[in-house]
Scaffold this motif. Structure first.
Motif, PDB file in Angstrom:
ATOM      1  N   LEU A 126       0.832  -1.200   0.000  1.00  0.00           N
ATOM      2  CA  LEU A 126       0.000   0.000   0.000  1.00  0.00           C
ATOM      3  C   LEU A 126       0.867   1.251   0.000  1.00  0.00           C
ATOM      4  N   VAL A 177      -4.267   5.929   3.457  1.00  0.00           N
ATOM      5  CA  VAL A 177      -4.472   4.576   3.960  1.00  0.00           C
ATOM      6  C   VAL A 177      -5.208   4.693   5.288  1.00  0.00           C
ATOM      7  N   CYS A 199      -6.287  -4.368   1.682  1.00  0.00           N
ATOM      8  CA  CYS A 199      -5.017  -5.094   1.711  1.00  0.00           C
ATOM      9  C   CYS A 199      -5.295  -6.539   2.130  1.00  0.00           C
TER      10      CYS A 199
END
Length: 282
Positions: A111, A125, A247
């Motif tokens: 990420l 994020v 994720c």
């Protein structure tokens, strides 16, 4: 086995949804309309779900948990949507084998690399409790300078309710804030004993009447995708589509991006914002 917090919240959630329905809505047109309180009665929900009234009462009082078929029947009776069904699953313990981690989160390498590659796209994020754990320069230019904030204040819900600059970004602030509260309640179902989450909910409940009222409504939502209008002080109003990328190695982390259709006025405004952010950085 689910904790007492899960059982209590499960009961409160079922009651909140039950109170929003009427006999006519669920196919009971002949029910007595002289009611002291709105909504369906417990015995009506039990009847429609083909379970005993005592069983449903104990469930709503937090004194027992239900099997998957029973919860599915109750979800059908209460007309729960997909997000609400997932919330019910979390509260009932179907995913209880997944361990809960409360240590500090660090952005996953994949990420992080994706974030660094998005030069013209605002992206962050989001971690547990809707904490902002990483961001790119475009996100700072669009939303706020996350780097200037203490780590504990880098929480998206907290910013929406307490930061005047962030609040002013959203002409449709109430819709944005309600969605944030619903998403945070979904987080609470996953780990209701998280001390930082408990502190956050308590702080916002004390500071903001709207948050306290919407939290009490027990609405839930999953972060997925949508559209937001942002009133930016530099480039003006933008209509942006937001989307999430989860994720696989850490489901508690999601990459959130804001984009606009190529060739649209908002796309051009994002390009201007990128140039402005680059000049500001120098």
């Amino acid at each position: 086995m689910r904790s007492n917090e899960h059982r209590s919240e499960l009961g409160a959630f079922l009651k909140a949804r039950r109170m929003e329905l009427t006999p006519d809505m669920v196919g009971l047109p002949g029910a007595d309309r002289r009611r002291r309180v709105p909504g369906l009665r417990r015995e009506e929900v039990a009847q429609l779900a083909s379970i005993s009234t005592d069983y449903y009462t104990r469930l709503e009082q937090g004194r027992r948990l239900a099997s998957e078929p029973v919860l599915d029947a109750i979800a059908r009776v209460l007309r729960l949507d997909d997000d609400e069904r997932e919330y019910l699953s979390e509260l009932s313990g179907r995913d209880s084998a997944r361990p809960r981690r409360r240590s500090g989160q660090k952005v996953r390498p994949l990420l992080g690399r994706l974030l660094d590659s998005l030069h013209d796209i605002p992206a962050v994020v989001i971690g547990r409790r809707m904490d902002v754990i990483a961001w790119n320069p475009m996100a700072s230019a669009l939303i706020t300078d996350f780097g200037r904030l203490p780590e504990r204040n880098r929480n998206y819900v907290r910013l929406v309710f307490t930061d005047p600059g962030v609040r002013a970004l959203y002409p449709e602030w109430e819709n944005v804030a309600r969605t944030c509260v619903a998403q945070l309640r979904m987080e609470a179902a996953r780990d209701p004993k998280d001390p930082r989450l408990i502190d956050l909910i308590g702080e916002l409940s004390l500071r903001d009447e709207d948050f306290r009222r919407w939290w009490g409504s027990h609405r839930v939502a999953v972060r997925s995708m949508g559209t937001k209008v942002i009133r930016h002080p530099v480039v003006g109003d933008l209509t942006l589509d937001w989307d999430t990328l989860s994720c696989v190695t850490d489901p508690d982390q999601q990459l959130v991006t804001w984009t606009a259709e190529r060739g649209s006025p908002s796309h051009e405004q994002l390009r201007i914002l990128a140039s402005w952010a680059a000049e500001a950085a120098h």
